[in-house]
Design an enzyme around this catalytic site. Structure first.
Site, PDB file in Angstrom:
ATOM      1  N   SER A 155       0.818  -1.225   0.000  1.00  0.00           N
ATOM      2  CA  SER A 155       0.000   0.000   0.000  1.00  0.00           C
ATOM      3  C   SER A 155       0.846   1.266   0.000  1.00  0.00           C
ATOM      4  O   SER A 155       0.521   2.244  -0.686  1.00  0.00           O
ATOM      5  CB  SER A 155      -0.937   0.011   1.213  1.00  0.00           C
ATOM      6  OG  SER A 155      -1.941  -0.948   1.040  1.00  0.00           O
ATOM      7  N   LYS A 209     -10.035  -5.032  10.908  1.00  0.00           N
ATOM      8  CA  LYS A 209     -11.129  -4.380  10.168  1.00  0.00           C
ATOM      9  C   LYS A 209     -12.442  -4.340  10.954  1.00  0.00           C
ATOM     10  O   LYS A 209     -13.219  -3.401  10.824  1.00  0.00           O
ATOM     11  CB  LYS A 209     -11.378  -5.104   8.837  1.00  0.00           C
ATOM     12  CG  LYS A 209     -10.336  -4.804   7.763  1.00  0.00           C
ATOM     13  CD  LYS A 209     -10.636  -5.580   6.494  1.00  0.00           C
ATOM     14  CE  LYS A 209      -9.422  -5.790   5.645  1.00  0.00           C
ATOM     15  NZ  LYS A 209      -9.134  -4.747   4.700  1.00  0.00           N
ATOM     16  N   ASN A 223     -12.128  -0.402   6.324  1.00  0.00           N
ATOM     17  CA  ASN A 223     -10.739  -0.508   5.830  1.00  0.00           C
ATOM     18  C   ASN A 223     -10.117   0.853   5.533  1.00  0.00           C
ATOM     19  O   ASN A 223      -8.926   0.933   5.247  1.00  0.00           O
ATOM     20  CB  ASN A 223     -10.646  -1.417   4.594  1.00  0.00           C
ATOM     21  CG  ASN A 223     -10.976  -0.684   3.306  1.00  0.00           C
ATOM     22  OD1 ASN A 223     -11.818   0.217   3.307  1.00  0.00           O
ATOM     23  ND2 ASN A 223     -10.319  -1.044   2.225  1.00  0.00           N
ATOM     24  N   ASP A 228     -13.081  -2.131   0.241  1.00  0.00           N
ATOM     25  CA  ASP A 228     -12.706  -3.489  -0.186  1.00  0.00           C
ATOM     26  C   ASP A 228     -13.720  -4.089  -1.167  1.00  0.00           C
ATOM     27  O   ASP A 228     -13.334  -4.665  -2.194  1.00  0.00           O
ATOM     28  CB  ASP A 228     -12.604  -4.431   1.025  1.00  0.00           C
ATOM     29  CG  ASP A 228     -11.272  -4.313   1.746  1.00  0.00           C
ATOM     30  OD1 ASP A 228     -10.296  -3.831   1.144  1.00  0.00           O
ATOM     31  OD2 ASP A 228     -11.213  -4.719   2.927  1.00  0.00           O
ATOM     32  N   LEU A 252      -7.456 -13.375  -2.271  1.00  0.00           N
ATOM     33  CA  LEU A 252      -7.289 -11.961  -1.914  1.00  0.00           C
ATOM     34  C   LEU A 252      -5.841 -11.629  -1.571  1.00  0.00           C
ATOM     35  O   LEU A 252      -5.428 -10.474  -1.592  1.00  0.00           O
ATOM     36  CB  LEU A 252      -8.173 -11.612  -0.705  1.00  0.00           C
ATOM     37  CG  LEU A 252      -9.534 -10.978  -1.017  1.00  0.00           C
ATOM     38  CD1 LEU A 252     -10.420 -11.939  -1.776  1.00  0.00           C
ATOM     39  CD2 LEU A 252     -10.237 -10.510   0.245  1.00  0.00           C
ATOM     40  N   TYR A 305      -2.022 -11.051  -2.110  1.00  0.00           N
ATOM     41  CA  TYR A 305      -1.237 -10.668  -3.291  1.00  0.00           C
ATOM     42  C   TYR A 305       0.261 -10.772  -3.038  1.00  0.00           C
ATOM     43  O   TYR A 305       1.057 -10.642  -3.961  1.00  0.00           O
ATOM     44  CB  TYR A 305      -1.597  -9.241  -3.737  1.00  0.00           C
ATOM     45  CG  TYR A 305      -1.359  -8.204  -2.666  1.00  0.00           C
ATOM     46  CD1 TYR A 305      -0.095  -7.645  -2.478  1.00  0.00           C
ATOM     47  CD2 TYR A 305      -2.378  -7.813  -1.812  1.00  0.00           C
ATOM     48  CE1 TYR A 305       0.135  -6.724  -1.470  1.00  0.00           C
ATOM     49  CE2 TYR A 305      -2.157  -6.897  -0.797  1.00  0.00           C
ATOM     50  CZ  TYR A 305      -0.895  -6.359  -0.637  1.00  0.00           C
ATOM     51  OH  TYR A 305      -0.663  -5.458   0.373  1.00  0.00           O
TER      52      TYR A 305
HETATM   53  P1  NAP Z   1      -9.522 -11.239   9.370  1.00  0.00           P
HETATM   54  O1  NAP Z   1     -10.530 -10.184   9.676  1.00  0.00           O
HETATM   55  O2  NAP Z   1      -8.537 -11.626  10.408  1.00  0.00           O
HETATM   56  O3  NAP Z   1     -10.340 -12.524   8.896  1.00  0.00           O
HETATM   57  C1  NAP Z   1      -9.749 -13.714   8.497  1.00  0.00           C
HETATM   58  C2  NAP Z   1     -10.698 -14.856   8.789  1.00  0.00           C
HETATM   59  O4  NAP Z   1     -10.133 -16.071   8.276  1.00  0.00           O
HETATM   60  C3  NAP Z   1     -10.917 -15.060  10.292  1.00  0.00           C
HETATM   61  O5  NAP Z   1     -12.297 -15.174  10.544  1.00  0.00           O
HETATM   62  C4  NAP Z   1     -10.177 -16.368  10.546  1.00  0.00           C
HETATM   63  O6  NAP Z   1     -10.742 -17.116  11.592  1.00  0.00           O
HETATM   64  C5  NAP Z   1     -10.362 -17.098   9.231  1.00  0.00           C
HETATM   65  N1  NAP Z   1      -9.440 -18.207   9.039  1.00  0.00           N
HETATM   66  C6  NAP Z   1      -8.149 -18.306   9.427  1.00  0.00           C
HETATM   67  N2  NAP Z   1      -7.645 -19.496   9.087  1.00  0.00           N
HETATM   68  C7  NAP Z   1      -8.642 -20.187   8.448  1.00  0.00           C
HETATM   69  C8  NAP Z   1      -8.741 -21.477   7.851  1.00  0.00           C
HETATM   70  N3  NAP Z   1      -7.709 -22.306   7.825  1.00  0.00           N
HETATM   71  N4  NAP Z   1      -9.915 -21.847   7.293  1.00  0.00           N
HETATM   72  C9  NAP Z   1     -10.963 -21.000   7.328  1.00  0.00           C
HETATM   73  N5  NAP Z   1     -10.942 -19.773   7.887  1.00  0.00           N
HETATM   74  C10 NAP Z   1      -9.786 -19.363   8.441  1.00  0.00           C
HETATM   75  O7  NAP Z   1      -8.654 -10.835   8.084  1.00  0.00           O
HETATM   76  P2  NAP Z   1      -9.117  -9.931   6.849  1.00  0.00           P
HETATM   77  O8  NAP Z   1      -8.834  -8.513   7.129  1.00  0.00           O
HETATM   78  O9  NAP Z   1     -10.496 -10.348   6.487  1.00  0.00           O
HETATM   79  O10 NAP Z   1      -8.053 -10.394   5.719  1.00  0.00           O
HETATM   80  C11 NAP Z   1      -8.077 -11.691   5.159  1.00  0.00           C
HETATM   81  C12 NAP Z   1      -7.058 -11.765   4.031  1.00  0.00           C
HETATM   82  O11 NAP Z   1      -7.468 -10.971   2.926  1.00  0.00           O
HETATM   83  C13 NAP Z   1      -5.664 -11.255   4.417  1.00  0.00           C
HETATM   84  O12 NAP Z   1      -4.703 -12.072   3.794  1.00  0.00           O
HETATM   85  C14 NAP Z   1      -5.630  -9.877   3.808  1.00  0.00           C
HETATM   86  O13 NAP Z   1      -4.308  -9.435   3.535  1.00  0.00           O
HETATM   87  C15 NAP Z   1      -6.417 -10.114   2.536  1.00  0.00           C
HETATM   88  N6  NAP Z   1      -7.000  -8.875   2.000  1.00  0.00           N
HETATM   89  C16 NAP Z   1      -6.608  -8.458   0.767  1.00  0.00           C
HETATM   90  C17 NAP Z   1      -7.170  -7.326   0.224  1.00  0.00           C
HETATM   91  C18 NAP Z   1      -6.754  -6.855  -1.148  1.00  0.00           C
HETATM   92  O14 NAP Z   1      -6.984  -5.700  -1.471  1.00  0.00           O
HETATM   93  N7  NAP Z   1      -6.177  -7.703  -1.971  1.00  0.00           N
HETATM   94  C19 NAP Z   1      -8.116  -6.595   0.925  1.00  0.00           C
HETATM   95  C20 NAP Z   1      -8.507  -7.060   2.170  1.00  0.00           C
HETATM   96  C21 NAP Z   1      -7.924  -8.200   2.707  1.00  0.00           C
HETATM   97  P3  NAP Z   1     -10.121 -16.948  13.070  1.00  0.00           P
HETATM   98  O15 NAP Z   1     -10.572 -15.609  13.558  1.00  0.00           O
HETATM   99  O16 NAP Z   1     -10.705 -18.113  13.777  1.00  0.00           O
HETATM  100  O17 NAP Z   1      -8.623 -17.032  12.886  1.00  0.00           O
END
Ligand code: NAP
Length: 287
Positions: A21, A71, A93, A109, A226, A228
């Site tokens: 970012s 988030k 976000n 997002d 998601l 990268y």
């Molecule tokens: P988050 O709020 O921490 O949510 C992640 C979720 O995944 C949590 O509910 C977690 O559960 C669950 N999880 C973890 N391990 C798992 C598994 N093995 N099987 C199923 N569910 C599982 O994170 P977030 O902000 O949503 O981000 C998620 C990902 O998306 C990150 O890698 C982030 O970098 C990416 N992202 C990318 C963009 C983009 O612009 N490309 C934008 C947003 C996010 P627990 O709470 O039980 O661990």
């Protein structure tokens, strides 16, 4: 050179060092001659309260992005208005610090994800989608899928309570959408799905396990991760080997970033802004 101190922006998350970012926002500030900089702030969940209560002011931040895992929890610190995206997902976000210090929340997002799919010519309407995750990003993805009239959404998160809450949230706002969560990956019915989305952080570390038995993947599936960085997760490698069309989250990052930049600076999201940010991302992802 102006004596005016430069405006400060940034990203908070835990971890944040993987993030591109700063590269894209700093490139855009430089391109438009805006005296501002964007930094990365690693803030643990235990330090989140302190960050909002003290450091936002101490650092003189004008705006910041929020990433994993903050988030959802960050919503409780918003003191100004919230966008429809934040209201419908209970996840934020992008925060703009208003001149009086209040914090206005946005969620770019979902629109970023939608824009990337659109550019790739991937339609959502009538599609059966399997979604991994029920956290901050997954909520925006699920909302985008529901708005886009996906035929069915089946989701799995290791936290089943969170999965159920996300199903409830979508049903409240989009009662006509078929959405359900399952208790295990094998119940996702990937065989008949059109799109698979990973919205968990699983895959950010090279040693992370594969989310799914690769034998369940099939060539008619569009697979979107998601993540990268790394550009090629184990999920994407397995999917490519099966002949699936795939994408990582770089395009989503670009589009959510353009929208955040616009909310902070008033600069319209133009092709020029997209080009500048895209070039910075391409340079960093090839570095
Ligand atoms: P988050 O709020 O921490 O949510 C992640 C979720 O995944 C949590 O509910 C977690 O559960 C669950 N999880 C973890 N391990 C798992 C598994 N093995 N099987 C199923 N569910 C599982 O994170 P977030 O902000 O949503 O981000 C998620 C990902 O998306 C990150 O890698 C982030 O970098 C990416 N992202 C990318 C963009 C983009 O612009 N490309 C934008 C947003 C996010 P627990 O709470 O039980 O661990």
């Amino acid at each position: 050179m102006s004596d005016q101190p430069e405006d400060r922006y940034g990203l908070i998350g835990f971890p944040v060092k993987h993030s591109f970012s700063a590269l894209m926002h700093n490139a855009a500030f430089a391109h438009y001659g805006i005296r501002a900089s964007y930094g990365l702030f690693e803030i643990s969940p235990a330090d989140l309260g302190d960050f909002f209560e003290k450091r936002v002011k101490q650092l003189g931040l004008k705006g910041f992005n929020i990433t994993v895992p903050h988030k959802e929890t960050a919503c409780s610190f918003l003191s100004g208005s919230v966008s429809e995206g934040v209201r419908l997902t209970a996840a934020v976000n992008t925060i703009r610090v208003e001149p009086d210090g209040t914090l206005t929340g946005f969620n770019t997002d979902g629109p970023g994800f939608a824009r990337d799919l659109e550019e790739r010519g991937i339609g959502i309407a009538g599609k059966k989608v399997v979604l991994f995750g029920a956290g901050g990003a997954a909520k925006s993805v699920a909302r985008t899928l529901a708005r886009g009239q996906a035929k069915q959404i089946i989701l799995f998160d290791s936290d089943q309570e969170k999965s159920r809450r996300l199903v409830g949230l979508i049903k409240d706002y989009y009662p006509n959408v078929l959405i359900r969560c399952v208790g295990s990956v094998s119940d996702l019915d990937v065989g008949s799905a059109d799109i698979l989305v990973n919205a968990t952080p699983v895959g950010m570390k090279l040693e992370d396990p594969l989310l799914i038995d690769p034998s369940l993947l099939h060539k008619d599936l569009f697979v979107y991760d998601l993540i990268y960085n790394p550009a090629q997760t184990r999920l994407l490698t397995a999917a490519r080997e099966k002949g699936c069309v795939c994408a990582n989250g770089l395009g989503m990052l670009l589009h959510q970033g353009c929208l955040a930049f616009s909310l902070w600076t008033g600069q319209d999201v133009t092709a020029d802004l997209q080009d500048v940010m895209k070039k910075a991302l391409e340079e960093s992802s090839h570095a």
